[in-house]
Every structure is written in C-alpha cells, then in structure tokens.
Design an enzyme around this catalytic site. Structure first.
Site, mmCIF file in Angstrom:
data_model
loop_
_atom_site.group_PDB
_atom_site.id
_atom_site.type_symbol
_atom_site.label_atom_id
_atom_site.label_comp_id
_atom_site.label_asym_id
_atom_site.label_seq_id
_atom_site.Cartn_x
_atom_site.Cartn_y
_atom_site.Cartn_z
ATOM 1 C CG HIS A 60 66.803 66.441 63.577
ATOM 2 N ND1 HIS A 60 66.587 66.054 64.871
ATOM 3 C CD2 HIS A 60 66.954 67.775 63.603
ATOM 4 C CE1 HIS A 60 66.608 67.117 65.653
ATOM 5 N NE2 HIS A 60 66.826 68.163 64.920
ATOM 6 C CG HIS A 96 62.580 71.435 63.913
ATOM 7 N ND1 HIS A 96 62.588 70.207 63.309
ATOM 8 C CD2 HIS A 96 63.833 71.623 64.385
ATOM 9 C CE1 HIS A 96 63.797 69.661 63.421
ATOM 10 N NE2 HIS A 96 64.573 70.506 64.057
#
Ligand code: ADP
Ligand code: ADP
Ligand code: MG
Ligand code: MG
Ligand code: MG
Ligand code: MG
Lengths: 328, 210, 328, 210
Positions: free
Chosen positions: A215, A56
């Site tokens: 995700h 991320h």
C-alpha cells in the site's frame, strides 16, 4: 499523474465494468462490488471468499473461477471492503458446505471480515495471511502483513475445496500454506493513489525502499539502488533466516509490483534461483509475474513456500481464472 | 432521555467530524494512510441521512442503525470499531424507552468493551482506546460521586482530551501506525482524536439532568 | 535508471537464465539465445519459430510451448536476432513437416529471417505481421509495424499447427490472422533502454505520444493526456476506419506496454468494449494484460481481430506456455 | 591482387569504421535507433579476428567468411545488407586465385545487386544504395575509359561521397527512418556514410595497378 483512467473516484467501478466485459464467465455485482464465479454457488463445495482494497490487481478478482476463489470483494483503492460486501459474497457462494474467508492481515481487513463472519448466518471460517518478514517485532505491531503468499494460498486452497474436502480441512490447508510461506518486497518507485494524484512517498533517484508492503507503506529501510544480484540477497536472506526452507522443495514466486516489466522479473528470478541453489533449497515450482501489485509501483517481491507433495499436487491441479489458468 | 436526544448527539458528532475532517486526516497522514477524517465523515453523513429518513421505536434502535450504517459505509479499521461501539451500546440499552445517566454510562462502557473485544488494543497501544477508556472511567466515577450527567460528561471530555494528548509520545502497537515503529511517536492518534469529539458531542447535545 | 538488473549489457542473458530456471519444460540455448519447447522437434508437426529484439516480454519466449511457438530467438534489446539463431531454431523444431517463421515487420527482422530461410536447408515459409495502423502511407515506408496481432497470430497459428495441418495451410491461417487484425498504441511515458540509461524520448508531463510502436519510436502525434474514454476513442477509431469489423465477432486485446498496471488496462477495456458496442462490433473473446511490451513504457495498445468460427476455435484450443495457458 | 590484398582492404575498412563509430551512430540517432556505428563496428571487429585466425584458399573465401561473419554478428538491417554484399562479391569472384580490376568491379556490382535484392531499395530511398550505386557506376565507367584501379577507385569514392551528401534532403522510404516521414529530411543516411568508408578503404588499401 500518468494514468489511463477517467475520474479518479470511479477507478474501481470502471475496472469492475472492464472485468465484467472481458470475462463473461464471471458475475460482477456492481452495487456490492463483488466478482463471483458464474456458476456459484457450487453445491457441496466449500465456498472461498477473499477481498481487500483495490489496487493489487489481478488480486483478488483475477483469481475468481473454478479451482480458486468463488468470490472477491473489491474495496476502494487500498481500503478494506465493508462487511456487507463480504456477507453478500458469502451468501453468493454458500453451497451448503460452509465458506472460507481468506483475509490479508491488516487491521481493517481483519475486523471487517470478522464482522462479516458474525453477520453471515452460515458457517464461516476465516484464515488470516501474514507472511511479510519485513514487519519485525510482530508482537508489538498489528502483526505481519499479508502479501505474496495470498496468491499461492488462494490457488492451493481453491484446489483443496475443489476436491470436495470439508471446511475444517480446507481451512487447515490454508493455514498450513500460510505457516510455510514467507515474503519480502522492495520498491524502486512509490505508487500514486489516483485520488491523491501524487506519489505516496518520495524516493530520491538512486535509492530504493526495502521491506515495503503493498500500500505504499514505508519499508524497513532505504538503501542505495543495487544490482539485481544484491537486491535478491536482500530479499531472500531475511526469508531464509525466518524459516528453514532446506530439505524438500519450494514454490518460488517473484512478483512484480505493477510497473516492473517481466524481463526484469526474470532477471530477478535468475538471481533468486541461484541463491536458493547455494542455500540447498530446491525450486519445485516457479511463478513469475505481476500477481499482487501496488498500483504503479516499480519493484518486486519474493515469496517462498515450503511445498510437500500434497501442496504441489494442489498447486498443479486445474485452475481457470483470468490471471491463473492451467489444465482447464 | 430517549431516541431524539441520542439522535441529537449523533448529529452533533457528525457536525464535529465534518468540521474537523481535515484535522483528523492530517493526523492519519502522519502515522497512517491519510483517510480517517474522510472515512468517518463519509460514515456520519450516512448516519445523518438515516436519522432524517427513518423512524425508531426505541433509543436502542437509533444506535443500532447508527452502528450498522457505520459498518456498511466506513470500511478500514475505524468502521468496524465505531460500528461495534454503537451496536454494543444499543444492546446494552435493551428495549427501554428511556435512558437515564447510569444506563448511558453502562452503554458507553459496553461500547469500550466492544472496541477492545474487536480491536484487542490495550491501553497505551496508541489507539482510540486511550481516549475512550479514561472517558468511560471518568463518567462512572462522576456519576458514582453523585454528579449529574452534564457535569459527568464534561469530566469525561476532559479525560478523553488528556488521553488523546497522552497518545502523542507513544509508539503504536496496533493498526497501521504500528508498522512505523519508533517513527509513530510524536503524533497524536487520529482515532483518539475522533473519540474525543464523540464525547464532546455528548456533553453538548445530551440533556444535562437525565 | 530504476531497474532490477545487473550489468545493462547482460540483461538478455540474465533474463534467459531466469526463464530457464523458472520453466523447466523449456530448453534454453544460452549460446544461440533460443528458447525451445522441451519436446521439440514434434514429429510430423509444422514447427513455429518466431523471435525479434528483446524488451517485449513475454513476447516471444513466453509463448513457447505446446499449442503455440516451438522456438523463439532473442535478439539484443530492440535489435533483431541474427540468421544463425533463426537457423538453429529452425533446425531444433523441424519435425519433417517444414517450419513457419513468424516475423514482425521491421527491416532488420525481415531481412535476417529471410537470410535464415535461405540458409536453413529445410522447407521454410515466412509470414510477416504488419498490423500497426499508426504507420500511414505504408507504400512510402518500410510498411506497417508488427505489434499486438503478433500475440494472437502466434496462438492461433500454433493451434493450427497442433492439428497437424500442412505448412501451406498453417501459413495461410497466419496470413489470414494478419489480414484481419489491426492495432494502435499510446505511450504515457518513454521507455529506457538499459544500455542507454535514459528515456528514449522526452514526454513532458501532461502529454502522451499517440501511435507509438514497441521500440520507443515516436508516434503519429503528441497530444494532451486525456481520460481513458477519450484515449480509447483515439485508439479504436483509426482501427475501425482501417478495416470493417462489423458483422461477426472480434477478439479484443488490450495490451499493457510494461509499466501500466492491470487495473488501468481493465478501465481501458471497459471503454473499448463500450465503443465497440456502439459501433456494432461484438466482442467474442477478450485478452487483457501486458503481452507485447516495450520495456518499462507506460501505456497500452488496442488490437482487434475479426474472428470467424475457425479462428475462435483455434483461439480456444489448448495452449501451454509461460504466458498464455489454458486447457493444458 | 589476391586474398591478402582483399584482407588489407577489410582491415582498413574496420579501422575506418572504428574511427567513425560515433559519427555513424550519431547519424543513426537522428533518424534511426542510434546503433549503426555500434553494429558495424561489432561486425568488423569480428571480421578482423577471423582474418587473423584463419587461412583462406582463394580471394573469394576471404569475402565469404567476411559476409558470413557480418551476418552472424551485426543483426538489425545492416547485418544482412553488408553480409549479402560480401557474399555476392565472393560468388562473383568464383575460384580464381587472382582478382584483376574488371573482376573487382564486377564483384562490387554484384554486391550492389545483392543489397538491392535484399533490401529492395530504389535510388533516392535514402539508404546505402544511394552511395553504393554511383560508386559502382563510376568504377565501371573509369575502367571502361582505361583508368587503372587506383584512379578509378578514387573517382568511385568521390561518387559515393556525393551520393552520401545527396541523401541529406531526402525523405526516407526504407528502413527505420521511413517511420519519421518528413522528419527524416535534413540528415545524411548512416548506411550511405558507412558505404562511403568502404570505398575509401578500397582506394587506400588495394593495389593501384591490379
Ligand atoms: N486494533 C485497534 N484497536 C483500537 N483502535 C484501533 C485499532 N487499530 C486502529 N485503531 C484506530 O483506528 C484509527 C485509524 O482509523 P482509519 O484511519 O479510519 O482506518 P485505517 O487504519 O484502516 O485507514 C487509529 O487512529 C486508531 O485509533
Ligand atoms: N531496405 C533497405 N535497403 C538498403 N539499405 C537499407 C534498407 N533499410 C535500411 N538500410 C540501411 O541500413 C542503415 C541502418 O542500419 P542499422 O542502423 O545498422 O540497422 P537498424 O536500422 O536495424 O538499426 C540505414 O542507414 C540504411 O542505409
Ligand atoms: Mg487510515
Ligand atoms: Mg485506510
Ligand atoms: Mg540502427
Ligand atoms: Mg537497430
């Protein structure tokens, strides 16, 4: 798999070495996979720890530094770190005023941080971020996911900690940010987890996945590709339906998912700003760029945060991290 | 029974997890993120290394190191859940050098309580609780009815298997699978499957008459 | 074409509206397609103007602000702006100390800026950036292309202008940066120009294009995909062969081409830093991120700049732009 | 001839560019960035609008506005080159109300000099110069030999066509095509092709006996 990596299993370790080489202000513990402010612990200041699965970036390591996080724990790609890492981070930043854990709401992250708090042997308060309006029926699920608000919360809470406020107050600021922020995202492509080597989901040409997490989880629904103006509607409408943003200003944040170029994010910001103007929501501050990504996913998310004068002044306060920096 | 018997149980569990790693991961691929087998196998391999390398004063110490090792190596949701389960069992056993059947059952119930305390799942939420709870209930009932541990554990395995199978039609309300909503129905829960292996390992490895 | 845009023909105009909405400090002239510092012209300061085709964001508009550019002209995607824009920008930032034009070395850019200088009716000096070592035989070509050094040059020269130095000195600083910097890039995918709607070049799976520019031009050669460590060698070796970087430090810049996530850029930075260490080149400062992009191209470029104390202190000086900001 | 005749020439050039837009762009796609036809067509459409809307005092004024319009609307490499060409022609014509053949030829040479000054291309670099230079030379030679403008322009067109064709085998040394190195050989230069249209338009639209 078109990636600039070496061994897929070593991506996180390699990236941490790169972070260490690029940012000598930061201390990187390669064994525990921590990134820590070089001058931690700061005496008398509440320590801020966050962390989560990798993939991320810049979240969270890119937000370590004065005015924001004191430490970040890096898990494997899309996998929560373990409590040992969080305990080590907590110890590294404990300046005697207690430590705040900033946790994105995923079952694994929440439980690992919980155990870490139990094991930490210092005063720890955890704040869980859950801003993703794409998760409906949150009573019947693990709850809303923590996404874009995390970035704003880490900045604002970091500024509150910097002012020397006590742990309960810093935690209260964090909770207030979480309660006043909402996000929604869209993917134009899947991401590819290096160890998997192929896209997490198939997205036929001409379609996009609306309401994705960070995700590669599937979204609310699959819809045909649409012009930016319509995509902005699809993202902003559920946010405005979820919370009243009228009256007072907002921090408006258009985030890139990793593979979307900045020119497109500005095109999106223009559309978001137009919708907000029509809805009577004033943009007090803006953030545009890839700040909480999902590997090489193309797409974006929109985050709105109701911002009163206190939140704005904390937002404007100096910050000095690899990915967010001003006034310092 | 003592520490060595518990260690044998854990080794057997590790063996079963390794053997069923791909199956567990495939279950997780359907409704989660395709890592449950990998996660648990990584953890149990680490536990076996610890069992090989260290000495333990009490049965509780074996379980405590197991729990701590799982917490430190698994991550995700199952790390804290399995870790908590073993840590709670360890606490329940106290300083005793020997574990009898009721003590084992009490410890297993403590494990269940720990999982519920940690994960806040209710029965029917489509989690490992749906296999663990019926197994613990069956164990208690069998022992109360005068069964030896071996027979009681066999019933517990059957209860776990039934509980695992019963997760298939459920819509998940906890964990990653819950984001799928209705689309989570039609698949067994991976954690319920791995818990069933834990019980099966106990039935195989623990002494029948303890 | 998976893009967050409306009409392909309107991308630049839409993005400029987004920039205006997100950055109220900046003045956007939508007709001339200029982004100008809100407080321009700054009396007595040399004005810095740059510009070029769009599609390289944040370059150049994202670098407008105190300590860097005074104005940026946005051309169509990958097409030089016209002299009118540059003349308007020059007038807007002329604070009486003359104006520096920062021009990337492409025939169109150079000639349009040349005409603008002739038409500007104020003192203008132009500096042409040509740092791309991928262009060989530059005697027999239009010369090396201007790529990554442009970013570093705009920052450093902006700081020199901020100190109130006269135009000749500011231009000398810019030329010194250009002479001391070299770049080389690699593409893992082509980019897609919105109006074209399909990738500019075909890149079969498992290959990459080495020595690319920033417009989807073909590179030096096509080679098989390789681990990050080898890719770093392919980029750094020709740079080190072209200029002696030993002794004294460098600013090391690993740039993303638009669709490459930050985690990969840090993996690359780690490899670049390792090669430099072996070569006896000290990294004095680092920059990692997508700063001069090529739409949605996946890939990266490496830029090295020999940096003496003066250049480092200009690099460290405060800057306040959308994309580079510190100390202010 | 005067302003109206020059305007007719420019309108004819605009027509030819529009008709050959895709061809010019295809030539540029092979060795450049596939926009020469689009660029020049955008510019010449703008010029036609200006010619429609405005009044001009002198022939030079027509060419000046043409050059300025091209500079402001074309961008890329060809905008400044064509713009400079027309601006230099305008300067060469001065304040005269009427343009005779020698004045036109002098202006066209000024255009060539302007293109060379701006782009610094030598003959053989595979640019528009390779068509413009032989055309200008042919025009001068024909007029010196006593030809009328019509016949001289026809020779100039032939010279431009030959120059254009001769660019095909060349390796580009200027402009975007030069990055291709050897790979630029085998294709005609798009700018040489558009310059040939400019000459052809003159042969068609200018009065033959001026
Ligand atoms: N809140 C919870 N309570 C009990 N068990 C849970 C909970 N959340 C998840 N689980 C169990 O964890 C399993 C998934 O574990 P794993 O795949 O290793 O972790 P993650 O979901 O983080 O990838 C699920 O199949 C489920 O049995
Ligand atoms: N330096 C130069 N001198 C003369 N002509 C040039 C030069 N550079 C480019 N050209 C001409 O410009 C043409 C390309 O124009 P165009 O495609 O419109 O611009 P760009 O190359 O910027 O896309 C080339 O075919 C060539 O004839
Ligand atoms: Mg999982
Ligand atoms: Mg997981
Ligand atoms: Mg072209
Ligand atoms: Mg062009």
């Amino acid at each position: 798999m078109n990636k600039l990596i070496n061994d897929p299993a070593g991506v996180v370790a390699d990236a941490l070495r790169g972070i260490a080489a690029a940012h000598p202000d930061l201390r990187v513990d390669h064994e525990q996979r921590l990134v820590v402010r070089g001058d931690a612990p700061v005496r008398g200041k509440v320590g801020l720890v966050s962390g989560g699965g990798s993939g991320h970036e810049p979240l969270h390591a890119g937000f370590v530094g004065p005015g924001m996080l004191d430490a970040a724990c890096a898990g494997e790609i899309f996998t929560s770190p373990v409590p040992d890492q969080m305990v080590a981070a907590t110890r590294a930043v404990d300046g005697g005023a207690g430590v705040l854990h900033i946790v994105k709401n995923y079952t694994g992250d929440v439980m690992n941080f919980e155990m870490a708090a139990e094991l930490a042997e210092t005063e720890v308060v955890a704040v869980v971020v859950d801003d993703d309006v794409a998760v409906q029926d949150s009573l019947y699920t693990a709850g809303r996911r923590g996404v874009g608000v995390t970035v704003l919360l880490e900045k604002i809470t970091g500024a509150a900690a910097d002012q020397g406020r006590p742990l309960t107050e810093v935690a209260a600021v964090a909770r207030r940010v979480n309660e006043n922020g909402r996000s929604m995202g869209v993917a134009l492509t899947s991401c590819t987890v290096p160890a998997a080597g192929r896209p997490t989901f198939d997205l036929p040409g001409g379609e996009m996945e609306l309401g994705i997490g960070i995700h590669g989880e599937p979204g609310r629904r699959r819809v045909p590709l649409a012009p930016a103006a319509e995509v902005a509607e699809m993202l902003v409408t559920p946010i405005l339906a979820d919370l009243d943003f009228t009256g007072g200003g907002v921090i408006a944040f258009v985030n890139g998912m990793g593979a979307t170029p900045l020119i497109e994010l500005y095109v999106m910001f223009n559309e978001v700003a137009a919708i907000l103007e029509k809805a009577g929501v004033a943009v007090a501050r803006a953030l545009v760029g890839p700040y909480i990504t999902s590997l090489d996913m193309a797409g974006c998310s929109v985050t709105l945060l109701r911002a009163d004068d206190e939140i704005l002044s904390l937002w404007d306060a100096p910050v000095r991290t690899p990915a967010l920096r001003w006034g310092a | 029974m003592g520490g060595p018997e518990l260690a044998a149980w854990l080794r057997e569990f590790a063996r079963l997890v390794a053997a069923n790693k791909d199956l567990l991961t495939a279950l997780d691929a359907a409704i989660g993120d395709a890592d449950h087998g990998t996660n648990l196998d990584r953890g149990m391999q680490a536990v076996v290394k610890v069992l090989d390398a260290e000495e333990f004063d009490t049965p509780a110490a074996v379980l405590k190191r197991t729990g701590m090792t799982l917490v430190s190596t698994v991550g995700g949701a199952s790390g804290p859940l399995y870790g908590t389960a073993f840590l709670r069992m360890s606490t329940a056993l106290g300083e005793e050098q020997s574990v009898d059947a009721p003590a084992f059952a009490k410890a297993l119930r403590a494990a269940l309580d720990g999982v519920v305390a940690r994960g806040k799942a209710a029965p029917g939420d489509k989690t490992m609780v749906d296999a663990l709870q019926p197994a613990v209930d069956a164990l208690d009932a069998q022992l109360a009815a005068g069964q030896f541990l071996a027979g009681a554990l066999q019933e517990a395995v059957r209860a776990a298997e039934q509980g695992r199978a019963a997760t298939a039609p459920l819509v998940a309300r906890k964990g990653r699978a819950s984001y799928l909503g209705e689309r989570s129905a039609g698949h067994e829960d991976p954690g319920a499957a791995s818990v069933t292996l834990l019980l099966a390992a106990a039935a195989t490895a623990l002494p029948g008459e303890a």
